[in-house]
Design an enzyme around this catalytic site. Structure first.
Site, mmCIF file in Angstrom:
data_model
loop_
_atom_site.group_PDB
_atom_site.id
_atom_site.type_symbol
_atom_site.label_atom_id
_atom_site.label_comp_id
_atom_site.label_asym_id
_atom_site.label_seq_id
_atom_site.Cartn_x
_atom_site.Cartn_y
_atom_site.Cartn_z
ATOM 1 N N ARG A 212 0.846 -1.205 0.000
ATOM 2 C CA ARG A 212 0.000 0.000 0.000
ATOM 3 C C ARG A 212 0.879 1.252 0.000
ATOM 4 O O ARG A 212 0.616 2.219 -0.707
ATOM 5 C CB ARG A 212 -0.904 -0.002 1.243
ATOM 6 N N PHE A 228 -11.477 -5.074 -5.348
ATOM 7 C CA PHE A 228 -11.473 -5.900 -4.136
ATOM 8 C C PHE A 228 -10.912 -5.055 -2.985
ATOM 9 O O PHE A 228 -9.955 -5.431 -2.316
ATOM 10 C CB PHE A 228 -10.634 -7.168 -4.313
ATOM 11 N N SER A 251 -17.520 -6.535 -3.141
ATOM 12 C CA SER A 251 -18.864 -7.116 -3.052
ATOM 13 C C SER A 251 -19.438 -6.989 -1.640
ATOM 14 O O SER A 251 -20.610 -7.247 -1.425
ATOM 15 C CB SER A 251 -18.834 -8.584 -3.475
ATOM 16 N N CYS A 340 -3.015 -14.194 -3.491
ATOM 17 C CA CYS A 340 -2.687 -14.670 -2.139
ATOM 18 C C CYS A 340 -2.926 -16.172 -2.019
ATOM 19 O O CYS A 340 -3.056 -16.695 -0.925
ATOM 20 C CB CYS A 340 -3.473 -13.891 -1.082
HETATM 21 N N1 SAH Z 1 -6.995 -5.167 -0.872
HETATM 22 C C1 SAH Z 1 -7.717 -5.345 0.361
HETATM 23 C C2 SAH Z 1 -7.949 -6.794 0.715
HETATM 24 C C3 SAH Z 1 -8.742 -7.572 -0.304
HETATM 25 S S1 SAH Z 1 -9.368 -9.069 0.307
HETATM 26 C C4 SAH Z 1 -7.004 -4.593 1.470
HETATM 27 O O1 SAH Z 1 -5.919 -4.036 1.215
HETATM 28 O O2 SAH Z 1 -7.506 -4.545 2.582
HETATM 29 C C5 SAH Z 1 -10.479 -9.522 -0.943
HETATM 30 C C6 SAH Z 1 -11.759 -8.742 -1.001
HETATM 31 O O3 SAH Z 1 -12.476 -9.198 -2.143
HETATM 32 C C7 SAH Z 1 -12.722 -8.894 0.169
HETATM 33 O O4 SAH Z 1 -13.003 -7.626 0.685
HETATM 34 C C8 SAH Z 1 -13.992 -9.512 -0.446
HETATM 35 O O5 SAH Z 1 -15.185 -8.966 0.118
HETATM 36 C C9 SAH Z 1 -13.872 -9.121 -1.882
HETATM 37 N N2 SAH Z 1 -14.506 -9.999 -2.883
HETATM 38 C C10 SAH Z 1 -14.488 -11.336 -2.951
HETATM 39 N N3 SAH Z 1 -15.084 -11.761 -4.089
HETATM 40 C C11 SAH Z 1 -15.471 -10.651 -4.758
HETATM 41 C C12 SAH Z 1 -16.120 -10.414 -6.023
HETATM 42 N N4 SAH Z 1 -16.466 -11.428 -6.798
HETATM 43 N N5 SAH Z 1 -16.349 -9.148 -6.388
HETATM 44 C C13 SAH Z 1 -15.989 -8.104 -5.607
HETATM 45 N N6 SAH Z 1 -15.358 -8.275 -4.431
HETATM 46 C C14 SAH Z 1 -15.107 -9.520 -4.002
#
Ligand code: SAH
Length: 397
Positions: A212, A228, A251, A340
């Site tokens: 980040r 995401f 989502s 991940c």
């Molecule tokens: N980048 C974030 C962590 C991401 S974790 C950070 O720095 O904090 C993955 C995320 O993807 C979760 O918040 C989950 O709610 C979301 N997610 C999972 N499947 C999804 C989809 N099909 N569409 C949108 N979001 C999704």
């Protein structure tokens, strides 16, 4: 004190001798082993030579996970205090508390405490126990954490899928002191609210903290799409670094509500940015042929490959989402893409990105390869610990 003894089959001691912490149930000679309940055991080879002392999980494919290869080291409260002190000193060395007071304090095998994850959010600790062996040590662990860290509260979030393989149910609740629903943390100088009780995993994706910070340096004056986004970790970092506009898509509605709150906590006006609840595949599919493009896109999906059987399907999903993201980049735009899934190694990841780029018909340059932050150390004997990998890439002009 003498611990129950487990004897390996002839010729099955090579990996343990080389230091790998896992001993598979198939490598054990049941007739010669004093197998019992979950707990501390000693492991020896077929000739009776000591190999390691570790935690036994009766129902798991991974029967023993090593704690120490030193025969004379008792696994008592002081043992755990020593391990935790060492881990804490490392984090204090890594992160000046003025800027960052949240980190992974114990990273399982990476801190020589297999089955245990402890995340620190300011003065609150969140504990995750994933194995029956470590579960048998809970009281000692909690006592040791309390003594070494002196937190205001300890909360347990042992509610992950891995516990099923150990025939363990969920364990969630307060283990010590008082734990508020949400805890304010500081990461690289940015403030975040962490929902330790109902958030994903232990509440915050601490492994991305350095990514980040690095990405934020590339976002000044840029339009950023955080795919995401969860609670806006990358989004807030980018907005604080001067991004012109940040669009966060996830989502999960509760995650985006927290993301908006996190903007406010940092003196950023959420009205100037976008928070969109959507399926990421559908969102990008809608955008790929549109006018709207982004200068910087972050792609940090959940693990699409959770087991070996998922590899083909999971790689397809990674390829698809990466292709879509590349199509939504401005000329010269930056894509920070991550996986991940520990079953997707760097080679498979690199190949996936190559296929996505050729399908998107974009020339992409890899600028940097990124991994989890240093509070997620990986033991050289346990390369499986390297689950997070990513590229920062630049699209052709
Ligand atoms: N980048 C974030 C962590 C991401 S974790 C950070 O720095 O904090 C993955 C995320 O993807 C979760 O918040 C989950 O709610 C979301 N997610 C999972 N499947 C999804 C989809 N099909 N569409 C949108 N979001 C999704």
């Amino acid at each position: 004190m003498k611990y129950p003894l487990i004897t390996l089959k002839e010729g099955r001691d090579r990996t343990a001798r080389a230091g790998h912490p896992w001993i598979f149930s198939g490598a054990i000679e049941p007739a010669k082993s004093e197998l019992g309940a979950a707990g501390v055991v000693d492991v020896q080879d077929a000739a009776g030579v000591f190999l390691c002392r570790g935690l036994f999980s009766p129902s798991s494919m991974m029967a023993v996970r090593a704690l120490t290869a030193r025969q004379d080291e008792m696994v008592n409260g002081e043992f755990y205090e020593r391990r935790i002190k060492t881990a804490l000193a490392l984090r204090e060395q890594l992160f000046p508390v003025k800027h960052t007071n949240a980190y992974r304090l114990i990273n399982s095998e990476g801190d020589f405490l297999p089955g245990l994850v402890v995340d620190r959010y300011a003065d609150i600790l969140v504990v995750q126990i994933s194995t029956a062996g470590m579960e048998s040590q809970r009281e000692k662990i909690v006592a040791a954490l309390t003594r070494v860290v002196a937190p205001a509260g300890i909360y347990e979030r042992s509610d992950m899928g891995a516990r099923r393989e150990e025939k363990l149910g969920d364990q969630v609740g307060v283990l010590f002191g008082e734990v508020p629903d949400q805890v304010e943390i500081l990461e690289n100088g940015a403030r975040f609210m962490v929902d330790v009780k109902n958030g994903q995993k232990t509440g915050f994706y601490l492994d991305q903290k350095e990514n980040r910070r690095r990405l934020a340096e590339l976002t000044k004056g840029k339009r950023v799409l955080n795919c995401f986004s969860y609670t806006g970790g990358f989004s807030v970092a980018a907005a604080l670094a001067g991004a012109a506009q940040v669009t966060s898509v996830d989502s999960s509605r509760p995650a985006l509500e927290l993301a908006e709150g996190n903007f406010k906590m940092n003196g950023l006006d959420p009205e100037q940015h976008e928070f969109i609840v959507a399926d990421m595949f559908e969102f990008l599919e809608d955008m790929k042929n549109g006018q709207k493009k982004w200068d910087v896109i972050v792609l940090d999906p959940p693990a699409f490959v959770k087991s070996r059987q998922d590899i083909t399907g999971g790689l397809k999903a990674y390829t698809q989402i990466n292709e879509l993201a590349m199509r939504c980049l401005t000329p010269g735009g930056i894509l920070a893409t991550f996986s991940c899934s520990h079953h997707v190694g760097l080679d498979a990841f690199s190949n996936m990105v190559h296929i996505a780029a050729s399908r998107a018909n974009r020339a992409m340059q890899i600028l940097e390869t990124r991994f989890a932050a240093a509070d997620h150390p990986v033991s050289v004997h346990f390369p499986e610990g390297h689950y997070l990998k990513g590229y920062i890439m630049k699209a052709g002009e």
